[in-house]
Design a protein around this motif. Sequence first.
Motif, PDB file in Angstrom:
ATOM      1  N   SER A 152      29.599 -36.980 -17.263  1.00 10.75           N
ATOM      2  CA  SER A 152      28.881 -35.729 -16.994  1.00 10.75           C
ATOM      3  C   SER A 152      29.592 -34.977 -15.880  1.00 10.75           C
ATOM      4  O   SER A 152      30.241 -35.567 -15.015  1.00 10.75           O
ATOM      5  N   ARG A 153      29.460 -33.672 -15.928  1.00  9.09           N
ATOM      6  CA  ARG A 153      30.113 -32.801 -14.949  1.00  9.09           C
ATOM      7  C   ARG A 153      29.201 -31.631 -14.628  1.00  9.09           C
ATOM      8  O   ARG A 153      28.548 -31.073 -15.517  1.00  9.09           O
ATOM      9  N   ALA A 154      29.155 -31.251 -13.342  1.00  8.01           N
ATOM     10  CA  ALA A 154      28.352 -30.105 -12.926  1.00  8.01           C
ATOM     11  C   ALA A 154      29.077 -29.336 -11.842  1.00  8.01           C
ATOM     12  O   ALA A 154      29.674 -29.932 -10.934  1.00  8.01           O
ATOM     13  N   HIS A 155      29.029 -28.003 -11.939  1.00  9.03           N
ATOM     14  CA  HIS A 155      29.469 -27.157 -10.838  1.00  9.03           C
ATOM     15  C   HIS A 155      28.434 -27.248  -9.717  1.00  9.03           C
ATOM     16  O   HIS A 155      27.221 -27.223  -9.966  1.00  9.03           O
ATOM     17  N   LEU A 156      28.905 -27.338  -8.481  1.00  9.33           N
ATOM     18  CA  LEU A 156      28.052 -27.261  -7.301  1.00  9.33           C
ATOM     19  C   LEU A 156      28.298 -25.921  -6.612  1.00  9.33           C
ATOM     20  O   LEU A 156      29.188 -25.158  -7.003  1.00  9.33           O
ATOM     21  N   ASN A 157      27.512 -25.640  -5.596  1.00 10.87           N
ATOM     22  CA  ASN A 157      27.739 -24.391  -4.857  1.00 10.87           C
ATOM     23  C   ASN A 157      29.169 -24.332  -4.336  1.00 10.87           C
ATOM     24  O   ASN A 157      29.790 -23.267  -4.294  1.00 10.87           O
ATOM     25  N   GLU A 158      29.681 -25.489  -3.925  1.00 10.63           N
ATOM     26  CA  GLU A 158      31.082 -25.604  -3.541  1.00 10.63           C
ATOM     27  C   GLU A 158      31.664 -26.815  -4.254  1.00 10.63           C
ATOM     28  O   GLU A 158      31.219 -27.934  -4.036  1.00 10.63           O
ATOM     29  N   SER A 210      21.493 -38.820 -11.739  1.00  7.42           N
ATOM     30  CA  SER A 210      20.747 -37.748 -11.087  1.00  7.42           C
ATOM     31  C   SER A 210      20.236 -38.252  -9.747  1.00  7.42           C
ATOM     32  O   SER A 210      19.905 -39.442  -9.605  1.00  7.42           O
ATOM     33  N   ASP A 211      20.149 -37.351  -8.767  1.00  3.20           N
ATOM     34  CA  ASP A 211      19.637 -37.732  -7.447  1.00  3.20           C
ATOM     35  C   ASP A 211      18.267 -38.385  -7.532  1.00  3.20           C
ATOM     36  O   ASP A 211      17.951 -39.291  -6.760  1.00  3.20           O
ATOM     37  N   ILE A 212      17.457 -37.924  -8.463  1.00  4.24           N
ATOM     38  CA  ILE A 212      16.074 -38.418  -8.554  1.00  4.24           C
ATOM     39  C   ILE A 212      15.881 -39.349  -9.746  1.00  4.24           C
ATOM     40  O   ILE A 212      14.754 -39.722 -10.075  1.00  4.24           O
ATOM     41  N   GLY A 213      16.979 -39.725 -10.418  1.00  5.38           N
ATOM     42  CA  GLY A 213      16.880 -40.637 -11.549  1.00  5.38           C
ATOM     43  C   GLY A 213      16.247 -40.032 -12.784  1.00  5.38           C
ATOM     44  O   GLY A 213      15.831 -40.753 -13.698  1.00  5.38           O
ATOM     45  N   VAL A 214      16.188 -38.710 -12.829  1.00  6.41           N
ATOM     46  CA  VAL A 214      15.572 -38.002 -13.958  1.00  6.41           C
ATOM     47  C   VAL A 214      16.457 -36.814 -14.331  1.00  6.41           C
ATOM     48  O   VAL A 214      16.952 -36.104 -13.455  1.00  6.41           O
ATOM     49  N   ALA A 215      16.664 -36.612 -15.619  1.00  3.48           N
ATOM     50  CA  ALA A 215      17.387 -35.447 -16.122  1.00  3.48           C
ATOM     51  C   ALA A 215      16.769 -35.033 -17.448  1.00  3.48           C
ATOM     52  O   ALA A 215      16.172 -35.848 -18.148  1.00  3.48           O
ATOM     53  N   GLU A 216      16.938 -33.772 -17.778  1.00  8.99           N
ATOM     54  CA  GLU A 216      16.339 -33.224 -19.002  1.00  8.99           C
ATOM     55  C   GLU A 216      17.423 -32.702 -19.932  1.00  8.99           C
ATOM     56  O   GLU A 216      18.332 -31.983 -19.502  1.00  8.99           O
ATOM     57  N   PHE A 236      22.207 -32.925  -8.523  1.00  7.91           N
ATOM     58  CA  PHE A 236      23.330 -33.618  -7.900  1.00  7.91           C
ATOM     59  C   PHE A 236      23.506 -33.092  -6.484  1.00  7.91           C
ATOM     60  O   PHE A 236      23.415 -31.875  -6.251  1.00  7.91           O
ATOM     61  N   ALA A 237      23.793 -34.002  -5.567  1.00  7.29           N
ATOM     62  CA  ALA A 237      24.120 -33.629  -4.183  1.00  7.29           C
ATOM     63  C   ALA A 237      23.081 -32.678  -3.592  1.00  7.29           C
ATOM     64  O   ALA A 237      23.414 -31.753  -2.848  1.00  7.29           O
ATOM     65  N   GLY A 238      21.819 -32.914  -3.959  1.00  2.89           N
ATOM     66  CA  GLY A 238      20.735 -32.095  -3.423  1.00  2.89           C
ATOM     67  C   GLY A 238      20.588 -30.729  -4.056  1.00  2.89           C
ATOM     68  O   GLY A 238      19.774 -29.914  -3.607  1.00  2.89           O
ATOM     69  N   GLU A 239      21.352 -30.460  -5.131  1.00  8.35           N
ATOM     70  CA  GLU A 239      21.298 -29.153  -5.784  1.00  8.35           C
ATOM     71  C   GLU A 239      20.776 -29.279  -7.208  1.00  8.35           C
ATOM     72  O   GLU A 239      21.119 -30.230  -7.924  1.00  8.35           O
ATOM     73  N   GLU A 240      19.969 -28.312  -7.631  1.00  8.28           N
ATOM     74  CA  GLU A 240      19.567 -28.220  -9.029  1.00  8.28           C
ATOM     75  C   GLU A 240      20.754 -27.664  -9.815  1.00  8.28           C
ATOM     76  O   GLU A 240      21.291 -26.603  -9.480  1.00  8.28           O
ATOM     77  N   VAL A 241      21.170 -28.382 -10.843  1.00  7.18           N
ATOM     78  CA  VAL A 241      22.391 -27.999 -11.553  1.00  7.18           C
ATOM     79  C   VAL A 241      22.168 -28.013 -13.055  1.00  7.18           C
ATOM     80  O   VAL A 241      21.243 -28.655 -13.570  1.00  7.18           O
ATOM     81  N   VAL A 242      23.042 -27.314 -13.759  1.00  4.39           N
ATOM     82  CA  VAL A 242      23.183 -27.427 -15.206  1.00  4.39           C
ATOM     83  C   VAL A 242      24.439 -28.257 -15.441  1.00  4.39           C
ATOM     84  O   VAL A 242      25.531 -27.891 -14.979  1.00  4.39           O
ATOM     85  N   ALA A 243      24.294 -29.382 -16.108  1.00  2.22           N
ATOM     86  CA  ALA A 243      25.404 -30.309 -16.300  1.00  2.22           C
ATOM     87  C   ALA A 243      25.777 -30.403 -17.774  1.00  2.22           C
ATOM     88  O   ALA A 243      24.932 -30.237 -18.657  1.00  2.22           O
ATOM     89  N   VAL A 244      27.044 -30.675 -18.030  1.00  6.17           N
ATOM     90  CA  VAL A 244      27.522 -31.000 -19.373  1.00  6.17           C
ATOM     91  C   VAL A 244      27.678 -32.517 -19.429  1.00  6.17           C
ATOM     92  O   VAL A 244      28.232 -33.127 -18.508  1.00  6.17           O
ATOM     93  N   GLN A 245      27.183 -33.128 -20.495  1.00  4.13           N
ATOM     94  CA  GLN A 245      27.186 -34.587 -20.601  1.00  4.13           C
ATOM     95  C   GLN A 245      27.687 -34.997 -21.977  1.00  4.13           C
ATOM     96  O   GLN A 245      27.409 -34.331 -22.979  1.00  4.13           O
TER      97      GLN A 245
END
Length: 271
Positions: A152-158, A210-216, A236-245
Amino acid sequence: MFSPYYKRSGRGDPLDHASLNVALYGPQHRWVMTERGRGAVERDASNLVIGPSAVRWDGEALTIDIVEGDTRLFVPWQRPVRGRVRVFPEALNRTAFALDGAESHIWHCLAPRARIEVEMSSPGISWSGKAYLDHNRGAEPLETGFNTWHWSRAHLNEGALVCYEGERGDGSLFASALRFGADGVPEPVDLPPIAQLPPSKWRVDRRTRSDIGVAEVRRTWEDTPFYARSELASRFAGEEVVAVQESLDMRRFSSPLVQFMLPYRMPRRAR
């Protein structure tokens, strides 16, 4: 690496089994994966030509010129797939990673963050947005090295975060999480907790982190007997993200039934 013809040939000449895979999702969906022989392939340090399509790197962008036809089950004619895709890396990473102790399988995240511009004349669609570019290579068949993997991969703010895990062919497990900074430099980070996902319609097991062990699962783009690609809502890393998996089951890929089905989705031409 998924070519049934390459597998049957004994995998002696990879350049005789080249294809450009194009997957467009949504109302104008198209699927392209026509394999071509060595006589249709040309390459040098900056260019790769496969039949009528071509990929080139000019130092600023990766440009993909698509001149193909789509493949549909039980439909003998192809719809044209024509267009240009340009990928502009925001940063380049020069570090590759081995996925096994023998270093038979190498993964290289070339551009953890990028911009993309898509201009398709057939079908007539265009858009721009975020992108990602990576590369895999290996010295043995994928089904020898791995039973399953989840990525899985997600863009973060940085930067970006990539999670990679699975089961190798010998039954050993591997798992890692890499955070790429704005400069593209990777840094190993603690793995977030496992977030189980529902199986795909083909019952491919899916997993992410996922940081919280939950993903949709927001959308499942690709659903095949051995592979699933999905869009997730995660954290991820404290950010709400849209991830590709993506999840891959190489034991299913190797089954006689799947090998029988693959040529219907991946035709072969000499040129």
